[in-house]
Design an enzyme around this catalytic site. Structure first.
Site, mmCIF file in Angstrom:
data_model
loop_
_atom_site.group_PDB
_atom_site.id
_atom_site.type_symbol
_atom_site.label_atom_id
_atom_site.label_comp_id
_atom_site.label_asym_id
_atom_site.label_seq_id
_atom_site.Cartn_x
_atom_site.Cartn_y
_atom_site.Cartn_z
ATOM 1 N N ALA A 153 -5.038 7.299 -3.841
ATOM 2 C CA ALA A 153 -3.684 6.988 -4.293
ATOM 3 C C ALA A 153 -3.726 5.522 -4.723
ATOM 4 O O ALA A 153 -3.619 4.619 -3.887
ATOM 5 C CB ALA A 153 -2.693 7.212 -3.176
ATOM 6 N N SER B 45 0.848 -1.201 0.000
ATOM 7 C CA SER B 45 0.000 0.000 0.000
ATOM 8 C C SER B 45 0.877 1.242 0.000
ATOM 9 O O SER B 45 2.073 1.169 -0.319
ATOM 10 C CB SER B 45 -0.946 -0.022 1.205
ATOM 11 N N ASN B 46 0.312 2.383 0.342
ATOM 12 C CA ASN B 46 1.087 3.633 0.390
ATOM 13 C C ASN B 46 0.605 4.485 1.562
ATOM 14 O O ASN B 46 -0.289 4.075 2.299
ATOM 15 C CB ASN B 46 0.973 4.369 -0.947
ATOM 16 N N ASP B 47 1.169 5.673 1.705
ATOM 17 C CA ASP B 47 0.910 6.493 2.895
ATOM 18 C C ASP B 47 -0.404 7.278 2.854
ATOM 19 O O ASP B 47 -0.698 8.023 3.784
ATOM 20 C CB ASP B 47 2.042 7.511 3.074
ATOM 21 N N SER B 48 -1.171 7.156 1.785
ATOM 22 C CA SER B 48 -2.393 7.961 1.696
ATOM 23 C C SER B 48 -3.392 7.548 2.795
ATOM 24 O O SER B 48 -3.660 6.369 2.993
ATOM 25 C CB SER B 48 -3.031 7.768 0.320
#
Ligand code: C5P
Length: 397
Positions: free
Chosen positions: A276, A210-213
């Site tokens: 994101a 995943s990502n930091d969003s």
């Protein structure tokens, strides 16, 4: 009334005792009610009654700022979906009409931009005084709803106009007012889809990429679009709350997001891709938890570019994309605008700690296919969302 945030202002008249039943009815109908009282109102009924029933502390003193995070009267004004003044005395009506702010109630009301609904109750002669009539007219011209008091037995012991109406009559008038208020909002009749959060691409049953969003920007946009009158669907990965009036579709992966967006797309007027979306997903999702090994290679496949695909399909739909970059922001934003056939690209620098991903703040520049770029300086995400929706409204006009 379900999940409606109600700021309930009680001012000092004998009808205060009736406003307790009114407030209880709102709570029974599912509203979240916070009460503020004028000092005169507390002479009639103890604030404790309202506190126990509303399950919130009652605001009375503008200067008892116990929580340093907020200025209470502004916070209450911003929090409320609707503000109700019941009973509204001639004195508070006069102050509101003239923009005075000399106690908690009048200060909060002066800071309120959401709809205001007043239930006047007073002596017949006070009601009919030209000053009171003029003040009521001023408030009505300002699009506040001022209920007509009932005629009947007054506290003075004789019959006249000025009585606090029955609870059912107030609720009926309030529901009509809220409906009418939404009818006149600028995005009324528009269907808006907002995506939010960083997609989760499964590796195995307990792991994902995943990502930091955080989804904060997307959720703020959904809320701003709803407040502007739109029918909103929020397709989100995030756990953040959203109001019941927003149609929420909870998903995880880019593939699920694509499905949900694609299914809604024909019918909608606006797509806001604030999510994101992970560019890649594991080629194979392991059925069981992967075991430790010295070296591990996970093969990735490219995810669909949702915005680009919708850009190809668009007919009437207005498309807003985001560009989260750490360098060459303008170049990449302009490239996305044409490559994805978007109408607006909201670009932000995600390389800075005090803004962007996961923060409550952001600074963005909005690139458009027809207008000059607009920069919104570092502000709360709710304010940025508001500005983006205002630009959307201008463009739809
Ligand atoms: O191409 P890039 O990821 O930089 O573009 C960002 C914009 O495109 C965002 O609005 C994002 O929601 C959208 N996007 C998408 N599908 C992807 C990747 C990004 O819709 N697979």
């Amino acid at each position: 009334m379900k999940d409606l945030k109600v700021a309930f202002y009680v001012t000092g008249g004998i009808a205060v005792y009736k406003s307790i039943s009114l407030m209880r009815e709102f709570i029974k109908m599912g509203a979240d009610v916070q009460v503020a009282m004028t000092p005169s109102a507390t002479e009639f009924v103890s604030p404790l009654t309202f506190q126990v029933l509303s399950k919130h502390a009652v605001h009375i003193d503008t200067f008892s700022e116990e929580d340093p995070h907020y200025v209470q009267h502004i916070h209450l004004a911003d929090w409320a979906d609707v503000s109700i003044v019941a009973p509204a005395t001639a004195n508070t009506i006069a102050k509101l009409a003239n923009g005075m702010a000399d106690n908690f109630v009048t200060s909060a009301l002066l800071a309120t931009v959401s709809p205001i609904f007043l239930v006047p109750a007073m002596n017949e002669h006070m009601l009919e005084h030209p000053a009171t009539q003029k003040n009521i007219e001023t408030l009505r011209n300002r699009h506040h709803y001022v209920m007509e008091p009932e005629t009947g037995f007054l506290a003075e012991g004789y019959s006249g106009k000025g009585r606090f109406p029955e609870t059912e009559a107030i609720i009926e008038a309030l529901e009509g007012f809220l409906m009418e208020f939404r009818e006149n909002l600028p995005l009324k009749g528009k269907k808006v889809v907002v995506t939010a959060g960083g997609t989760k691409e499964r590796i195995d049953p307990v792991r994902f990429i995943s990502n930091d969003s955080s989804g904060k920007m997307g959720h703020a946009l959904a809320e701003a679009a709803w407040s502007a009158g739109a029918e909103v669907t929020l397709i989100t990965v995030s756990d953040l709350p959203s109001r019941k009036q927003i149609n929420r579709i909870q998903i995880d992966s880019a593939a699920q997001m694509y499905e949900a967006v694609n299914q809604a797309f024909q019918e909608i007027d606006v797509l806001i891709m604030a999510a994101a979306v992970s560019d890649y997903a594991p080629l194979k999702v392991e059925e069981h938890k992967m075991k430790k090994q010295n070296q591990l290679t996970i093969e990735l496949k490219k995810n669909p570019d949702i915005l680009k695909e919708m850009g190809k399909k668009k007919t009437k739909q207005f498309l807003i994309g985001f560009a989260a970059e750490t360098e060459n922001i303008e170049t990449y934003a302009l490239k996305k605008l044409t490559e994805k056939n978007a109408d607006l690209i909201v670009a932000n620098d995600v390389g800075k700690k005090d803004r962007g991903f996961n923060s409550n703040h952001n600074e963005v520049t909005i690139y458009s296919d027809i207008n000059q770029p607009v920069t919104i300086k570092l502000s709360k995400k709710a304010e940025i969302a508001q500005s983006i929706i205002e630009i959307l409204i201008e463009r739809l006009e």
